[in-house]
Design a protein around this motif. Sequence first.
Motif, PDB file in Angstrom:
ATOM      1  N   ASN A   1       0.937  -1.059   0.750  1.00 41.53           N
ATOM      2  CA  ASN A   1       0.115   0.091  -0.237  1.00 41.53           C
ATOM      3  C   ASN A   1       0.590   1.465   0.160  1.00 41.53           C
ATOM      4  OD1 ASN A   1      -3.204  -0.870  -0.113  1.00 41.53           O
ATOM      5  ND2 ASN A   1      -2.901  -1.775   2.520  1.00 41.53           N
ATOM      6  N   THR A   2       1.858   1.072   1.149  1.00 41.59           N
ATOM      7  CA  THR A   2       2.626   2.569   0.608  1.00 41.59           C
ATOM      8  C   THR A   2       3.104   2.459  -0.053  1.00 41.59           C
ATOM      9  OG1 THR A   2       4.571   1.617   1.994  1.00 41.59           O
ATOM     10  CG2 THR A   2       2.870   2.557   3.171  1.00 41.59           C
ATOM     11  N   ARG A   3       4.000   1.893  -1.352  1.00 42.51           N
ATOM     12  CA  ARG A   3       4.779   1.726  -2.205  1.00 42.51           C
ATOM     13  C   ARG A   3       4.041   1.657  -3.522  1.00 42.51           C
ATOM     14  NH1 ARG A   3      10.639  -2.125  -1.585  1.00 42.51           N
ATOM     15  NH2 ARG A   3      10.687  -1.208   0.141  1.00 42.51           N
ATOM     16  N   PHE A   4       3.037   0.584  -3.722  1.00 44.53           N
ATOM     17  CA  PHE A   4       2.282   0.149  -5.218  1.00 44.53           C
ATOM     18  C   PHE A   4       1.181   1.116  -5.139  1.00 44.53           C
ATOM     19  CE2 PHE A   4       5.079  -2.911  -4.357  1.00 44.53           C
ATOM     20  CZ  PHE A   4       5.584  -2.467  -5.633  1.00 44.53           C
ATOM     21  N   VAL A   5       0.283   1.261  -3.940  1.00 45.15           N
ATOM     22  CA  VAL A   5      -1.188   1.783  -4.381  1.00 45.15           C
ATOM     23  C   VAL A   5      -1.378   2.846  -4.215  1.00 45.15           C
ATOM     24  CG1 VAL A   5      -3.463   1.545  -3.280  1.00 45.15           C
ATOM     25  CG2 VAL A   5      -2.075  -0.254  -3.261  1.00 45.15           C
ATOM     26  N   PHE A   6      -0.597   4.120  -2.649  1.00 44.78           N
ATOM     27  CA  PHE A   6      -0.765   4.961  -2.220  1.00 44.78           C
ATOM     28  C   PHE A   6      -0.381   5.724  -3.369  1.00 44.78           C
ATOM     29  CE2 PHE A   6      -3.734   2.855   0.061  1.00 44.78           C
ATOM     30  CZ  PHE A   6      -4.706   3.176  -0.062  1.00 44.78           C
ATOM     31  N   GLN A   7       1.391   4.793  -3.331  1.00 43.29           N
ATOM     32  CA  GLN A   7       2.597   5.851  -3.345  1.00 43.29           C
ATOM     33  C   GLN A   7       2.896   6.866  -3.138  1.00 43.29           C
ATOM     34  OE1 GLN A   7       2.248   6.498  -7.267  1.00 43.29           O
ATOM     35  NE2 GLN A   7       2.407   4.608  -7.904  1.00 43.29           N
ATOM     36  N   THR A   8       3.042   5.792  -1.347  1.00 43.86           N
ATOM     37  CA  THR A   8       3.269   7.345  -0.215  1.00 43.86           C
ATOM     38  C   THR A   8       4.534   6.879   0.530  1.00 43.86           C
ATOM     39  OG1 THR A   8       2.180   8.668   1.699  1.00 43.86           O
ATOM     40  CG2 THR A   8       2.248   6.341   1.284  1.00 43.86           C
ATOM     41  N   ILE A   9       5.213   7.759   0.696  1.00 48.99           N
ATOM     42  CA  ILE A   9       6.477   7.473   2.023  1.00 48.99           C
ATOM     43  C   ILE A   9       6.329   6.982   2.647  1.00 48.99           C
ATOM     44  CG2 ILE A   9       8.418   8.714   2.596  1.00 48.99           C
ATOM     45  CD1 ILE A   9       8.129  10.959   0.717  1.00 48.99           C
ATOM     46  N   HIS A  10       7.276   6.407   3.401  1.00 44.25           N
ATOM     47  CA  HIS A  10       7.047   5.562   4.333  1.00 44.25           C
ATOM     48  C   HIS A  10       7.492   6.458   6.068  1.00 44.25           C
ATOM     49  CE1 HIS A  10       7.958   2.371   7.746  1.00 44.25           C
ATOM     50  NE2 HIS A  10       9.113   3.513   8.029  1.00 44.25           N
ATOM     51  N   SER A  11       6.840   6.140   6.449  1.00 48.60           N
ATOM     52  CA  SER A  11       6.737   6.773   8.110  1.00 48.60           C
ATOM     53  C   SER A  11       6.416   5.975   9.143  1.00 48.60           C
ATOM     54  CB  SER A  11       6.283   8.118   8.212  1.00 48.60           C
ATOM     55  OG  SER A  11       5.190   7.850   8.698  1.00 48.60           O
ATOM     56  N   TRP A  12       7.800   6.808  10.429  1.00 49.32           N
ATOM     57  CA  TRP A  12       7.529   5.558  11.134  1.00 49.32           C
ATOM     58  C   TRP A  12       5.852   6.073  12.066  1.00 49.32           C
ATOM     59  CZ3 TRP A  12      10.584   1.522  12.230  1.00 49.32           C
ATOM     60  CH2 TRP A  12      11.376   1.552  11.485  1.00 49.32           C
ATOM     61  N   LYS A  13       4.812   7.330  11.803  1.00 51.14           N
ATOM     62  CA  LYS A  13       4.051   7.285  12.527  1.00 51.14           C
ATOM     63  C   LYS A  13       2.885   6.393  11.627  1.00 51.14           C
ATOM     64  CE  LYS A  13      -0.022  10.405  12.710  1.00 51.14           C
ATOM     65  NZ  LYS A  13       0.018  12.367  12.359  1.00 51.14           N
ATOM     66  N   LYS A  14       2.342   5.871  10.218  1.00 47.84           N
ATOM     67  CA  LYS A  14       1.696   5.775   9.370  1.00 47.84           C
ATOM     68  C   LYS A  14       1.969   3.984  10.270  1.00 47.84           C
ATOM     69  CE  LYS A  14       2.670   8.448   5.267  1.00 47.84           C
ATOM     70  NZ  LYS A  14       2.929   8.430   3.923  1.00 47.84           N
ATOM     71  N   LEU A  15       3.396   3.385  10.118  1.00 50.33           N
ATOM     72  CA  LEU A  15       3.953   1.526  10.205  1.00 50.33           C
ATOM     73  C   LEU A  15       3.030   1.217  11.793  1.00 50.33           C
ATOM     74  CD1 LEU A  15       5.104  -0.415   9.547  1.00 50.33           C
ATOM     75  CD2 LEU A  15       7.215   0.717  10.902  1.00 50.33           C
ATOM     76  N   ALA A  16       3.092   2.547  12.275  1.00 48.64           N
ATOM     77  CA  ALA A  16       2.645   2.751  14.291  1.00 48.64           C
ATOM     78  C   ALA A  16       1.443   3.050  14.143  1.00 48.64           C
ATOM     79  CB  ALA A  16       3.009   3.306  14.818  1.00 48.64           C
ATOM     80  N   LEU A  17       0.603   3.160  12.946  1.00 43.57           N
ATOM     81  CA  LEU A  17      -1.015   3.371  12.610  1.00 43.57           C
ATOM     82  C   LEU A  17      -1.964   2.141  12.388  1.00 43.57           C
ATOM     83  CD1 LEU A  17      -1.416   7.149  12.033  1.00 43.57           C
ATOM     84  CD2 LEU A  17      -2.482   5.721  13.979  1.00 43.57           C
ATOM     85  N   TYR A  18      -0.441   1.819  10.888  1.00 41.05           N
ATOM     86  CA  TYR A  18      -1.037   1.143   9.592  1.00 41.05           C
ATOM     87  C   TYR A  18      -2.059  -0.297  10.464  1.00 41.05           C
ATOM     88  CZ  TYR A  18      -1.748  -1.726   5.428  1.00 41.05           C
ATOM     89  OH  TYR A  18      -2.313  -1.802   4.561  1.00 41.05           O
ATOM     90  N   PRO A  19      -1.331  -0.887  11.426  1.00 43.03           N
ATOM     91  CA  PRO A  19      -1.901  -2.204  11.894  1.00 43.03           C
ATOM     92  C   PRO A  19      -3.340  -1.942  12.963  1.00 43.03           C
ATOM     93  CG  PRO A  19       0.548  -2.048  12.483  1.00 43.03           C
ATOM     94  CD  PRO A  19      -0.091  -0.794  12.052  1.00 43.03           C
ATOM     95  N   LEU A  20      -3.248  -0.693  12.924  1.00 43.58           N
ATOM     96  CA  LEU A  20      -4.365   0.043  13.357  1.00 43.58           C
ATOM     97  C   LEU A  20      -5.972  -0.530  12.538  1.00 43.58           C
ATOM     98  CD1 LEU A  20      -4.310   2.856  15.848  1.00 43.58           C
ATOM     99  CD2 LEU A  20      -4.516   0.666  16.924  1.00 43.58           C
ATOM    100  N   VAL A  21      -5.597  -0.286  11.147  1.00 45.32           N
ATOM    101  CA  VAL A  21      -6.717  -0.865  10.213  1.00 45.32           C
ATOM    102  C   VAL A  21      -7.345  -1.965  10.264  1.00 45.32           C
ATOM    103  CG1 VAL A  21      -6.783  -0.799   7.793  1.00 45.32           C
ATOM    104  CG2 VAL A  21      -5.811   1.104   8.811  1.00 45.32           C
TER     105      VAL A  21
ATOM    106  N   PRO B   1      -1.320  12.134   3.187  1.00 49.01           N
ATOM    107  CA  PRO B   1      -2.000  12.728   4.315  1.00 49.01           C
ATOM    108  C   PRO B   1      -3.175  13.362   4.051  1.00 49.01           C
ATOM    109  CG  PRO B   1       0.223  13.254   2.718  1.00 49.01           C
ATOM    110  CD  PRO B   1      -0.731  11.982   2.573  1.00 49.01           C
ATOM    111  N   ARG B   2      -4.068  14.345   4.782  1.00 51.56           N
ATOM    112  CA  ARG B   2      -5.256  15.130   4.253  1.00 51.56           C
ATOM    113  C   ARG B   2      -5.277  15.326   3.953  1.00 51.56           C
ATOM    114  NH1 ARG B   2      -9.544  14.997   7.403  1.00 51.56           N
ATOM    115  NH2 ARG B   2     -11.053  15.945   7.739  1.00 51.56           N
ATOM    116  N   SER B   3      -4.273  16.692   2.738  1.00 47.78           N
ATOM    117  CA  SER B   3      -4.579  16.979   1.987  1.00 47.78           C
ATOM    118  C   SER B   3      -4.482  16.522   0.726  1.00 47.78           C
ATOM    119  CB  SER B   3      -3.225  18.234   2.129  1.00 47.78           C
ATOM    120  OG  SER B   3      -2.271  17.182   1.633  1.00 47.78           O
TER     121      SER B   3
END
Length: 127
Positions: free
Chosen positions: A51-71, A119-121
């Motif tokens: 999802n970070t690399r191919f779907v949403f093409q977004t940069i990895h961050s520790w915050k995203k990594l920490a929140l992602y398991p909540l999904v 990001p929200r924007s």
Amino acid sequence: MFKQGVSFLLSGGFNTAATFGLYWLLLLVVGYQAAYAISFVAGIALGYVLNTRFVFQTIHSWKKLALYPLVYLISYAVGAGVLALAVAKLGIDEWLAPLISACVTLPLTFFLSRAVLLPRSSRTSEQ
């Protein structure tokens, strides 16, 4: 968002195939709920990368990594409930019941993943 949806379905298909394969292998040695839990955790790790690399093409961050398991915690709770209902109440074979669970959790997982990884924007500018 359409392109993201298609990419999500393709990468999700790959992830689902991999985790179902693991689930079915694990059924040979553990019960269906344990097999589901183990394969689900493996799917979280693979899903984050895809999802970070191919779907949403977004940069990895520790915050995203920490929140992602909540999904996936939310998706797991819903999916495990559907799995239990399918097997125990509807009499669906435990080998097939995860397919029903996946159909229920797929849209939920897409929108929650999008909310966490983009990001929200970026989310509001596409609407």
